[in-house]
Design an enzyme around this catalytic site. Structure first.
Site, PDB file in Angstrom:
ATOM      1  N   ASP A 170     -13.003   5.667   2.713  1.00 15.51           N
ATOM      2  CA  ASP A 170     -11.582   5.746   3.067  1.00 15.51           C
ATOM      3  C   ASP A 170     -11.239   7.160   3.529  1.00 15.51           C
ATOM      4  OD1 ASP A 170      -8.822   5.868   3.133  1.00 15.51           O
ATOM      5  OD2 ASP A 170      -8.526   4.789   1.256  1.00 15.51           O
TER       6      ASP A 170
ATOM      7  N   LYS B  80       2.602  11.242  -3.486  1.00 17.49           N
ATOM      8  CA  LYS B  80       1.574  10.507  -4.237  1.00 17.49           C
ATOM      9  C   LYS B  80       0.650  11.461  -4.998  1.00 17.49           C
ATOM     10  CE  LYS B  80      -1.873   6.927  -3.331  1.00 17.49           C
ATOM     11  NZ  LYS B  80      -2.337   6.006  -2.288  1.00 17.49           N
TER      12      LYS B  80
ATOM     13  N   ASP C 203       0.888  -1.168   0.000  1.00 18.81           N
ATOM     14  CA  ASP C 203       0.000   0.000   0.000  1.00 18.81           C
ATOM     15  C   ASP C 203       0.922   1.213   0.000  1.00 18.81           C
ATOM     16  OD1 ASP C 203      -1.640   2.121   0.586  1.00 18.81           O
ATOM     17  OD2 ASP C 203      -2.334   1.362   2.527  1.00 18.81           O
TER      18      ASP C 203
ATOM     19  N   GLU D  68      -7.325   0.561  -4.594  1.00 22.96           N
ATOM     20  CA  GLU D  68      -7.358   0.457  -3.126  1.00 22.96           C
ATOM     21  C   GLU D  68      -8.694  -0.089  -2.600  1.00 22.96           C
ATOM     22  OE1 GLU D  68      -6.080   4.386  -2.040  1.00 22.96           O
ATOM     23  OE2 GLU D  68      -4.062   3.989  -2.780  1.00 22.96           O
TER      24      GLU D  68
END
Ligand code: AMP
Length: 608
Positions: free
Chosen positions: A189, A69, A8, A167
């Site tokens: 999330d 990211k 991850d 994800e």
């Protein structure tokens, strides 16, 4: 076969996991920590990754790269609204985005590669053997270049990235939801800095992302921020001191507020004790007080949830499972509000920080062949479609579609009495058939002769789990059927795939123009053919003046039909349509009427 790990690669933290004895587990560092801060510091003494990089973030902000990211696979133009959030500097350039580090520059994939390498080394130390293959997760909304950048980061870190997994799909895999025969899943999330919600459907082990929404600047850090502001005001009132301009005091308050927030996820009240110069600040905080402060932020996550549901065409009662991901979903208020919205108790048995990495490990195990009762999840590398009238492509399965998959579309004929239709199956990203790869041709014959536009030919593309494409065509009125089996990726190298994708970007504009011109001409031809036939059959039904009008309009269209001026062809086609309105009405021929008005050119198959 070497081990495959699941990774991850997060905005704030990253993790690595593997499956042992059928159970996914996170690999910890020698100090027992599962989370590796996704932070890389370029110091005169070398490159620091993770905790050591985080510790010197305040001292060395310009050379400490975090949240990279957000910049993966993006260009300088794309990130303008992110710049104000960053203490580090970017170099303006037309090509790959670069971050300035002292006198040199680094790209986001290079920075991520340091994080991946640290995780790889952690796994190698744990197993005592080299680790060279990985599955890496990305947000569902990541586009192709963001996914590619993630793969590149893996390659730079010495990892062969076997699969990029969404994800929310990974989180669902961690909970074993691939075993549902059929269902809909909402994955909520909420991390430190970002929020996203995805609605997935699962059927026979295959996940599909139906919709995703979110806010790339909303998370637990914002909870901390409102708490800090509230504490600053409280200190002003109780101690008559303003700490708001003191960066060190603010940092202390932020750490204290975050710790208190985390304790309040389990306790109803907590005590905050912070020593400052000249006084010590004591404050009792209750969960209810903090909920009052962060309530609006939690509410702000519900709007995107409703939008995602709407985009997926679902109401909350159609959601079968809810999965919580991200550290901030430990907050009881968050859990309550999510439960209220979806009307289901969310899955929260697994650690919400680890659930995505655990799912990546499950996917890795599937690829390694250790879990055999599950289908492989794969995607089509290029779009698959059918040639339609005028040599344009009608795409049935867009590239990057998860396989197995199926797509169906209805087509018709363009010529009266057509007894057979030719089906030309194509692969590629270009608009025109001739620029794509021809995969197969086959014929559906024995169609009863009917007027153009009357046959209903249902074409089905089916790709099985091995990537084998089956194309079936069926004329619905007569039930006549034909089919062919094609291997879509046969003979295509990775370089070829890359070249084709690249070309489609290069030629995008000219392709679209060529396609539109062909479509406009095709539409004009169809209209002219039908009007001529209508004139032959029904000329007596309208006045001589109207007839002259129709013939004039037809002639005007014929004159421009082969030219390059798309707008002019379209204009004159509309004029012919207008001129024939009365004639069409008079003829009361539904099929003819349909053909005169709105049939889309790309739904008409080429004549045999
Ligand atoms: P992630 O980005 O998923 O690692 O989530 C990090 C966020 O989760 C940070 O804002 C943390 O403060 C928050 N977090 C971690 N543990 C808890 C907890 N027990 N209660 C509330 N928030 C937490």
């Amino acid at each position: 076969m070497s081990r495959i790990v699941g990774i991850d690669l997060g905005t704030t933290n990253s993790l690595v996991a593997y499956v042992e004895g059928g159970v996914p587990r996170v690999i910890r560092d020698p100090e027992g920590r599962a989370l590796l801060p996704s932070i890389v510091a370029y110091t005169p003494d070398g490159i620091l990754v993770g905790e050591p990089a985080r510790r010197q973030l305040v001292r060395n902000p310009a050379r400490t790269i975090y949240s990279v990211k957000r910049f993966m696979g993006r260009g300088y133009e794309d990130i303008q609204d992110e710049l104000c959030h960053c203490p580090f500097e970017f170099l303006a350039s037309a090509d790959v985005l670069r971050i300035k580090v002292g006198d040199s520059a680094v790209t986001p994939p290079e920075v991520s590669a340091h994080v991946l390498r640290a995780l790889r080394q952690r796994a190698e130390a744990f197993f005592g053997e080299p680790v060279e293959q990985a599955v890496i997760t990305v947000p569902a909304y990541f586009n192709d270049s963001q996914r590619q950048a993630t793969k590149d980061a893996g390659r730079v870190a010495g990892l062969d990235v076997l699969r990029i997994v969404n994800e929310p799909t990974a989180a669902s895999l961690a909970y074993g939801l691939q075993k549902l025969a059929q269902g809909t899943i909402a994955v909520y999330d909420l991390g430190g800095g970002t929020f996203d919600v995805s609605i997935l459907s699962v059927k026979d082990g295959i996940f599909e992302v139906l919709a995703t929404h979110g806010n790339t600047h909303l998370g637990g850090d914002d909870f901390d921020r409102v708490l800090v502001e509230w504490l600053l005001a409280d200190i002003r009132e109780t101690h008559r001191v303003d700490l708001s301009k003191d960066p060190e005091a603010r940092q202390e308050l932020r750490l204290g507020a975050e710790a208190a927030k985390c304790r309040l996820s389990f306790d109803d009240r907590t005590l905050l004790t912070l020593p400052f110069e000249g006084f010590t600040y004591h404050r009792a905080l209750t969960r209810a007080e903090v909920e009052g402060l962060i309530g609006p932020l939690v509410e702000a996550t519900l709007g995107p949830c409703r939008m995602a549901l709407k985009d997926a065409g679902l109401t909350p009662d159609r959601i079968d499972e809810v999965v919580l991901v991200g550290g901030s979903t430990r907050v009881p208020l968050v859990r309550r509000r999510v439960q209220d919205l979806f009307g289901r108790v969310p899955h929260s048995q697994l650690n919400p920080d680890e659930v995505v990495a655990l799912g990546a490990a499950v996917q890795a195990q599937i690829l390694a062949g250790g879990i055999t009762d599950m289908l492989l999840l794969d995607v089509t590398p290029l779009s698959l479609g059918l040639e339609t009238l005028g040599g344009v492509v009608s795409v049935l399965i867009p590239r990057n579609t998860t396989i197995p998959t199926m797509a169906k579309e209805l087509f018709t004929t363009s010529v009266d009495g057509q007894g057979a239709v030719d089906l030309h199956v194509l692969q590629g990203e270009r608009e025109l058939a001739r620029d794509n790869r021809s995969l197969a041709r086959f014929e559906l014959s024995g169609v009863d002769p009917m007027p153009a536009g009357m046959p209903k030919i249902e074409v089905t593309f089916l790709i099985d789990a091995n990537g084998i494409l089956q194309v079936r065509a069926r004329e619905l009125r007569t039930g006549k059927e034909a089919s062919i089996e094609v291997r879509p990726t046969y003979g295509l190298t990775e370089a070829e795939v890359a070249r084709m994708v690249e070309e489609s970007f290069e030629h995008a504009e000219e392709d679209v123009n060529a396609r539109l011109l062909i479509e406009t001409r095709t539409e004009a031809d169809t209209v002219m053919t039908h009007v001529e036939r209508a004139l032959a059959q029904g000329a007596g039904l309208v006045s001589a003046g109207e007839l002259a009008g129709i013939r004039g309009a037809l002639q005007a269209l014929r004159e421009v039909r082969s030219g390059q001026d798309r707008d002019l062809i379209r204009e004159r086609t509309i004029e012919v349509n207008k001129a024939t309105e009365r004639l069409a009405e008079a003829m009361m021929d539904a099929a003819l009427k349909g053909a005169l008005s709105s049939r889309r050119a790309d739904e008409i198959l080429g004549p045999k």
